[in-house]
Design an enzyme around this catalytic site. Structure first.
Site, PDB file in Angstrom:
ATOM      1  N   LYS A 104     -12.058  -3.879  18.228  1.00 37.31           N
ATOM      2  CA  LYS A 104     -10.674  -4.199  18.626  1.00 37.31           C
ATOM      3  C   LYS A 104     -10.394  -3.782  20.074  1.00 37.31           C
ATOM      4  O   LYS A 104      -9.269  -3.886  20.527  1.00 37.31           O
ATOM      5  CB  LYS A 104      -9.689  -3.527  17.665  1.00 37.31           C
ATOM      6  CG  LYS A 104      -9.878  -3.951  16.211  1.00 37.31           C
ATOM      7  CD  LYS A 104      -8.727  -3.566  15.309  1.00 37.31           C
ATOM      8  CE  LYS A 104      -9.032  -3.904  13.853  1.00 37.31           C
ATOM      9  NZ  LYS A 104      -7.867  -3.938  12.981  1.00 37.31           N
ATOM     10  N   ASN A 156       0.845  -1.200   0.000  1.00 39.12           N
ATOM     11  CA  ASN A 156       0.000   0.000   0.000  1.00 39.12           C
ATOM     12  C   ASN A 156       0.879   1.250   0.000  1.00 39.12           C
ATOM     13  O   ASN A 156       2.099   1.148  -0.077  1.00 39.12           O
ATOM     14  CB  ASN A 156      -0.963  -0.025   1.186  1.00 39.12           C
ATOM     15  CG  ASN A 156      -0.202  -0.138   2.481  1.00 39.12           C
ATOM     16  OD1 ASN A 156       0.579   0.741   2.830  1.00 39.12           O
ATOM     17  ND2 ASN A 156      -0.394  -1.243   3.190  1.00 39.12           N
ATOM     18  N   LYS A 167     -14.436   0.104  14.625  1.00 41.70           N
ATOM     19  CA  LYS A 167     -13.117  -0.534  14.829  1.00 41.70           C
ATOM     20  C   LYS A 167     -12.692  -0.450  16.288  1.00 41.70           C
ATOM     21  O   LYS A 167     -12.168  -1.406  16.850  1.00 41.70           O
ATOM     22  CB  LYS A 167     -12.064   0.169  13.963  1.00 41.70           C
ATOM     23  CG  LYS A 167     -11.870  -0.534  12.657  1.00 41.70           C
ATOM     24  CD  LYS A 167     -10.879   0.130  11.739  1.00 41.70           C
ATOM     25  CE  LYS A 167     -11.136  -0.402  10.332  1.00 41.70           C
ATOM     26  NZ  LYS A 167     -10.575   0.377   9.284  1.00 41.70           N
ATOM     27  N   LYS A 201       9.988 -17.038  -9.790  1.00 46.76           N
ATOM     28  CA  LYS A 201       9.221 -15.997 -10.491  1.00 46.76           C
ATOM     29  C   LYS A 201       8.118 -16.627 -11.349  1.00 46.76           C
ATOM     30  O   LYS A 201       8.374 -17.555 -12.105  1.00 46.76           O
ATOM     31  CB  LYS A 201      10.177 -15.197 -11.378  1.00 46.76           C
ATOM     32  CG  LYS A 201       9.518 -14.026 -12.058  1.00 46.76           C
ATOM     33  CD  LYS A 201      10.504 -13.235 -12.889  1.00 46.76           C
ATOM     34  CE  LYS A 201       9.763 -12.143 -13.647  1.00 46.76           C
ATOM     35  NZ  LYS A 201      10.635 -11.458 -14.589  1.00 46.76           N
TER      36      LYS A 201
HETATM   37  O1  PMT Z   1       2.406   6.229   6.668  1.00 47.87           O
HETATM   38  P1  PMT Z   1       1.780   7.486   6.129  1.00 47.87           P
HETATM   39  O2  PMT Z   1       2.070   7.663   4.654  1.00 47.87           O
HETATM   40  O3  PMT Z   1       2.169   8.706   6.931  1.00 47.87           O
HETATM   41  O4  PMT Z   1       0.197   7.357   6.228  1.00 47.87           O
HETATM   42  C1  PMT Z   1      -0.435   7.340   7.451  1.00 47.87           C
HETATM   43  C2  PMT Z   1      -1.515   6.251   7.519  1.00 47.87           C
HETATM   44  C3  PMT Z   1      -2.670   6.668   6.621  1.00 47.87           C
HETATM   45  C4  PMT Z   1      -0.971   4.906   7.073  1.00 47.87           C
HETATM   46  C5  PMT Z   1      -1.945   6.154   9.018  1.00 47.87           C
HETATM   47  O5  PMT Z   1      -2.353   7.390   9.409  1.00 47.87           O
HETATM   48  C6  PMT Z   1      -3.066   5.150   9.204  1.00 47.87           C
HETATM   49  O6  PMT Z   1      -4.229   5.456   9.068  1.00 47.87           O
HETATM   50  N1  PMT Z   1      -2.673   3.905   9.557  1.00 47.87           N
HETATM   51  C7  PMT Z   1      -3.590   2.778   9.675  1.00 47.87           C
HETATM   52  C8  PMT Z   1      -3.898   2.270   8.300  1.00 47.87           C
HETATM   53  C9  PMT Z   1      -4.773   1.043   8.351  1.00 47.87           C
HETATM   54  O7  PMT Z   1      -4.299  -0.018   8.079  1.00 47.87           O
HETATM   55  O8  PMT Z   1      -5.960   1.234   8.810  1.00 47.87           O
HETATM   56  P2  PMT Z   1      -7.053   0.035   8.942  1.00 47.87           P
HETATM   57  O9  PMT Z   1      -8.318   0.777   9.145  1.00 47.87           O
HETATM   58  O10 PMT Z   1      -6.974  -0.909   7.820  1.00 47.87           O
HETATM   59  O11 PMT Z   1      -6.616  -0.725  10.247  1.00 47.87           O
HETATM   60  C10 PMT Z   1      -7.070  -0.350  11.533  1.00 47.87           C
HETATM   61  C11 PMT Z   1      -6.005  -0.551  12.548  1.00 47.87           C
HETATM   62  O12 PMT Z   1      -5.664  -1.934  12.663  1.00 47.87           O
HETATM   63  C12 PMT Z   1      -4.699   0.174  12.261  1.00 47.87           C
HETATM   64  O13 PMT Z   1      -4.203   0.681  13.496  1.00 47.87           O
HETATM   65  C13 PMT Z   1      -3.780  -0.919  11.733  1.00 47.87           C
HETATM   66  O14 PMT Z   1      -2.415  -0.663  12.036  1.00 47.87           O
HETATM   67  C14 PMT Z   1      -4.286  -2.139  12.488  1.00 47.87           C
HETATM   68  N2  PMT Z   1      -4.129  -3.421  11.777  1.00 47.87           N
HETATM   69  C15 PMT Z   1      -4.822  -3.666  10.625  1.00 47.87           C
HETATM   70  C16 PMT Z   1      -4.699  -4.911  10.034  1.00 47.87           C
HETATM   71  C17 PMT Z   1      -3.858  -5.882  10.604  1.00 47.87           C
HETATM   72  N3  PMT Z   1      -3.716  -7.069  10.013  1.00 47.87           N
HETATM   73  N4  PMT Z   1      -3.197  -5.607  11.718  1.00 47.87           N
HETATM   74  C18 PMT Z   1      -3.317  -4.405  12.319  1.00 47.87           C
HETATM   75  O15 PMT Z   1      -2.683  -4.152  13.363  1.00 47.87           O
END
Ligand code: PMT
Length: 387
Positions: free
Chosen positions: A329, A196, A325, A275
Site C-alpha cells: 500500500k 466487525n 501491507k 428483509k
Molecule cells: O477500534 P478499536 O476497537 O479501538 O480497535 C482498533 C483496531 C484493531 C481496529 C485498529 O487498531 C486497527 O488495527 N485498525 C485496522 C484494522 C484493519 O482493518 O486492518 P487490515 O489489516 O484489514 O487493513 C489494513 C489497513 O488498510 C488499515 O489501515 C485499514 O484501515 C485499511 N483498509 C483496509 C481495507 C479497506 N477496504 N480499506 C482500508 O482503508
C-alpha cells in the site's frame, strides 16, 4: 496598533492551543509609575512563542530595524528571542519610501518574517499597495512559523541524541490529520449486515492526541462504541463505499492520513431491498464482492508532503504481514497490532503494537493505553517530518 504575543496554552484550552496577549497601546505602559511591573517588557518577552505585529506602522518597523527601544513594544522586541512576524499596513508612498524598504530588508536579514501588504483602498482613501493582508492568511502564516519553530526544536533534540520527550505541546500545529475510525457495516438487507468488532477507541485516541498537540483533526467515522472527542470535525460513513467517498472528498485538505478503521474487505454484491425471509430456506448463500481499498487509493492519490499511515490487525506473523501491507500500500508507517493478545486490538482501552516505518525502523511497544500509543505514533510522524 495591536501587537500580539503568542504563547502556547495547552493546559488552558486544548482546542485553542495558543494564548494571545494584546499588548497595551499605551506607549508609556512600561515606565508608568502606576505600573506594578516596571520591567514588564522583560517579563513578557521571556515566555512567548511568537511576536506578531498586526498591523505594523512604518515607525515601528524603523525602530525595530535600528534597535531603538524607547517604548514598550520596541523594548519587548529587543528583549525577546521568539520568532517575529510583521504584517505592515500604511499609505502607499510611506510603504514605497526607500527608508521603509531599507528597514524591511534589514529586518528580513535579521530573520524577521513579513506578511507583505496588498493593493486596495487604504484608510487615507487612496488606492495602492499598503493594505493589511487578509487576517486569515496572516494567521495561517503565523501558524506555519510556529510549526517550523517546533520542528527545529525536535531536530535539535534528535541531533543532541535526546530521543525521549518529543511530545512538545502544539508540536503538531499546522498539521491537518484525516483519520478513519471504527468499523464499517455492509448491508445484507435492511435488517442485517456484515461488520466487525472495532469500537473506534484507537482511532479516536489518535484524533484526541493530535488535537491536544495542536493539529486540526477530521475523523471519518464508521460505527463506533464510543463518542468522538470534542474539538474534532466528524463525518459519518457507515459502509466501506461511504467511507471511501468521504475520505476522497476530504483528502486534498489533509497533511496526514491515518487509516485506523477496520474497513470490511467484502460486502454483499447485491443487498436485498426487503428483509430476506427464512421460511423455506435452510441455507442462505451470500455473494460478496471486494470493497474499495481506501488506504491504497489514498496512497495512490497522495500529494507531495502528505503522509499515509495504516494499521494492520493481525492474528499471526504480525510484523511480517504488516511489512507486506506497508510495501503493497506504499505507506510511510504501519502500526501492527496482534489482536489475539490480551489487552490488544478491538474494543480495549489498551493496545500492544509495533510501529514500522518506511525507512526501516521497527519499534516494539509494550502494553500501553491507546492514548499513549497514539502519542507514540504522533512522535514518529514528527520524526519523519524532521528528517
Ligand atoms: O477500534 P478499536 O476497537 O479501538 O480497535 C482498533 C483496531 C484493531 C481496529 C485498529 O487498531 C486497527 O488495527 N485498525 C485496522 C484494522 C484493519 O482493518 O486492518 P487490515 O489489516 O484489514 O487493513 C489494513 C489497513 O488498510 C488499515 O489501515 C485499514 O484501515 C485499511 N483498509 C483496509 C481495507 C479497506 N477496504 N480499506 C482500508 O482503508
Amino acid at each position: 496598533m495591536s501587537q500580539l504575543l503568542v504563547r502556547r496554552s495547552h493546559r488552558v484550552q486544548p482546542h485553542r492551543p495558543y494564548q494571545v496577549f494584546s499588548l497595551p497601546d499605551d506607549q508609556e505602559y512600561d515606565y508608568d509609575p502606576a505600573n506594578p511591573d516596571p520591567i514588564a517588557h522583560i517579563n513578557f518577552s521571556q515566555d512567548i512563542d511568537l511576536l506578531l505585529i498586526v498591523p505594523a506602522t512604518a515607525n515601528i518597523i524603523a525602530k525595530f530595524a535600528n534597535g531603538v527601544a524607547d517604548d514598550f513594544l520596541s523594548s519587548t522586541y529587543l528583549a525577546s528571542t521568539a520568532p517575529v512576524m510583521i504584517a505592515p499596513a500604511m499609505n502607499t508612498t510611506m510603504w514605497e519610501q526607500p527608508a521603509t524598504q531599507r528597514n524591511i530588508q534589514r529586518l528580513k536579514a535579521d530573520g524577521v518574517h513579513f506578511v507583505e501588504p496588498v493593493a486596495g483602498e487604504l484608510a487615507c482613501k487612496t488606492v495602492g499597495t499598503g493594505k493589511l493582508e487578509d487576517v486569515e492568511n496572516i494567521v495561517s502564516q503565523a501558524l506555519k512559523v510556529l510549526s517550523e519553530k517546533t520542528k527545529k526544536v525536535i531536530k535539535e533534540n534528535i541531533e543532541a541524541g535526546r530521543n525521549g520527550d518529543f511530545a512538545l505541546k502544539n508540536d503538531l500545529s499546522g498539521e491537518r490529520l484525516l483519520i478513519t475510525v471504527g468499523g464499517t457495516r455492509e448491508a445484507i438487507d435492511p435488517v442485517r449486515f456484515i461488520s466487525n468488532h472495532s469500537s473506534g477507541k484507537m482511532g479516536f485516541a489518535v484524533a484526541e492526541a493530535a488535537r491536544d498537540r495542536g493539529a486540526e483533526v477530521t475523523v471519518v467515522c464508521g460505527v463506533t462504541a464510543v463518542e468522538p472527542p470534542n474539538g474534532v470535525a466528524v463525518i459519518n460513513a457507515v459502509s466501506a463505499r461511504e467511507m471511501f467517498d468521504a475520505v476522497m472528498k476530504e483528502l486534498a485538505n489533509a497533511t496526514v492520513f491515518v487509516g485506523a478503521a477496520a474497513v470490511a474487505d467484502y460486502a454483499p454484491t447485491n443487498a436485498a431491498d426487503a428483509k430476506i425471509k427464512k421460511e423455506n430456506q435452510d441455507k442462505l448463500i451470500l455473494e460478496l464482492k471486494k470493497t474499495p481499498d481506501i488506504l491504497s487509493e489514498v496512497s495512490k492519490r497522495r500529494k507531495k508532503g502528505q503522509l499515509v499511515i495504516g494499521f494492520a490487525a493481525e492474528t499471526n506473523e504480525v510484523v511480517t504481514y504488516a511489512k507486506i501491507k506497508m510495501g503493497k500500500k506504499d505507506l510511510d508507517m504501519v502500526i501492527a497490532n496482534d489482536i489475539t493478545k490480551e489487552g490488544a486490538g478491538f474494543n480495549t482501552d489498551t493496545n500492544i503494537a509495533t510501529i514500522l516505518t518506511r525507512v526501516g525502523s521497527e519499534i516494539e511497544l509494550p502494553l500501553m493505553s491507546k492514548r499513549a500509543l497514539a502519542d507514540r505514533i504522533l512522535d514518529e510522524i514528527l520524526k519523519i517530518r524532521a528528517a
